[in-house]
Design an enzyme around this catalytic site. Sequence first.
Site, PDB file in Angstrom:
ATOM      1  N   LYS A   1       5.147 -94.867  20.638  1.00 22.38           N
ATOM      2  CA  LYS A   1       4.942 -93.712  19.607  1.00 22.38           C
ATOM      3  C   LYS A   1       3.347 -93.783  19.357  1.00 22.38           C
ATOM      4  CE  LYS A   1       7.158 -91.206  16.131  1.00 22.38           C
ATOM      5  NZ  LYS A   1       7.216 -90.019  16.564  1.00 22.38           N
TER       6      LYS A   1
HETATM    7  N1  PMP Z   1      10.762 -87.619  20.695  1.00 24.60           N
HETATM    8  C1  PMP Z   1       9.530 -87.497  20.403  1.00 24.60           C
HETATM    9  C2  PMP Z   1       8.606 -87.067  21.051  1.00 24.60           C
HETATM   10  C3  PMP Z   1       9.578 -87.668  18.827  1.00 24.60           C
HETATM   11  O1  PMP Z   1       8.144 -87.752  18.370  1.00 24.60           O
HETATM   12  C4  PMP Z   1      10.591 -88.116  18.023  1.00 24.60           C
HETATM   13  C5  PMP Z   1      10.341 -88.488  16.800  1.00 24.60           C
HETATM   14  N2  PMP Z   1       9.983 -89.547  16.357  1.00 24.60           N
HETATM   15  C6  PMP Z   1      11.687 -88.125  18.614  1.00 24.60           C
HETATM   16  C7  PMP Z   1      11.604 -87.937  20.114  1.00 24.60           C
HETATM   17  C8  PMP Z   1      13.092 -88.547  18.069  1.00 24.60           C
HETATM   18  O2  PMP Z   1      12.944 -89.892  17.691  1.00 24.60           O
HETATM   19  P1  PMP Z   1      13.720 -90.365  16.428  1.00 24.60           P
HETATM   20  O3  PMP Z   1      15.228 -89.994  16.440  1.00 24.60           O
HETATM   21  O4  PMP Z   1      13.724 -92.139  16.534  1.00 24.60           O
HETATM   22  O5  PMP Z   1      13.011 -90.005  15.290  1.00 24.60           O
END
Ligand code: PMP
Length: 307
Positions: free
Chosen positions: A154
């Site tokens: 991320k």
């Molecule tokens: N994909 C992307 C590109 C994101 O930014 C997020 C948000 N964090 C998610 C998927 C979903 O991840 P999570 O369920 O861990 O928030």
Amino acid sequence: MPQYAYFKGEFIPLADAKLGVMTHALHYGTACFEGIRGNWNAAKKQMFIFRPSEHYQRLLNSCKVLKIELPYTVEKLVEITVELARRCEFKEDIYIRPLAYKSAEALGVRLHGLEADFLAFVIPWGPYLDVDKARCAIASWRRPDDNTIPPQAKLTGLYINNALAKTEAIEHGYDEAIMLTAQGYVSEGSGENIFIITNGKLVTPSVASSILVGITRDTVIKLAKEELGLETEEKHISRNELYTARECFLTGTAAHITPVAEIDGRKIADGEIGEVTARLQKLYFEIIKGNVVKHRDWCVPVYPEAG
Ligand code: PMP
């Protein structure tokens, strides 16, 4: 409400947490982040932070990609986060933003030989997509593959890709973008993973589809199996499968579980919230509020527990 940040190893008022203009992360996107929710339970007068350990494990993995070594364990990061949220005293849903960043005030494109630091702050934040069911569009922007910028990490710099897709979708009158992989398979939303129900199966793009491996995605896979007896198939999904799915929904910390009503001007089934989607949504909202004993281990309370 007092707002605090954890900044340079201390809890300080948010307004005092400032960075210099030469900070490396500002120029080259050399930071990684998390988004964690604290869900307010009015009946219990408690705030529950949802799966913070999993978020911090993912943050430390992203740090590895960026060559950032934080002097904190997952446990310590969770402890800092709970303390930060407690100090802020919010009695509504919150969003916690941890960031690990190249703090060196130095120019030059690189990852090596740069000081790094960790910060976190909390904001009150209600619904993200803020619609009962989303109208989506396939983005003209493709998701980078693993050897371009790894989407499993991320990384702040990577989010330019997401921002391009999101703004395109909004400017074209949609609620959210769905990005495809470089090969043209369905990848994910700009801030959410995607699921479909097709031929009676729950299906989601696999890790090989340039996705961030979401914690909400993992939660849904586990709940579907344990509570609905539904296995999730992780595979490549074509655009055609998406248009013709029985049900479709997005998952993410900010967006929770958001049903998708329409993609590229084509209704998903009758355009209403699907049965499996509705059941998962109901379960998920009870769980994140700390109302389900079986899944209380996913919820970390912020305020002292009575009795
Ligand atoms: N994909 C992307 C590109 C994101 O930014 C997020 C948000 N964090 C998610 C998927 C979903 O991840 P999570 O369920 O861990 O928030």
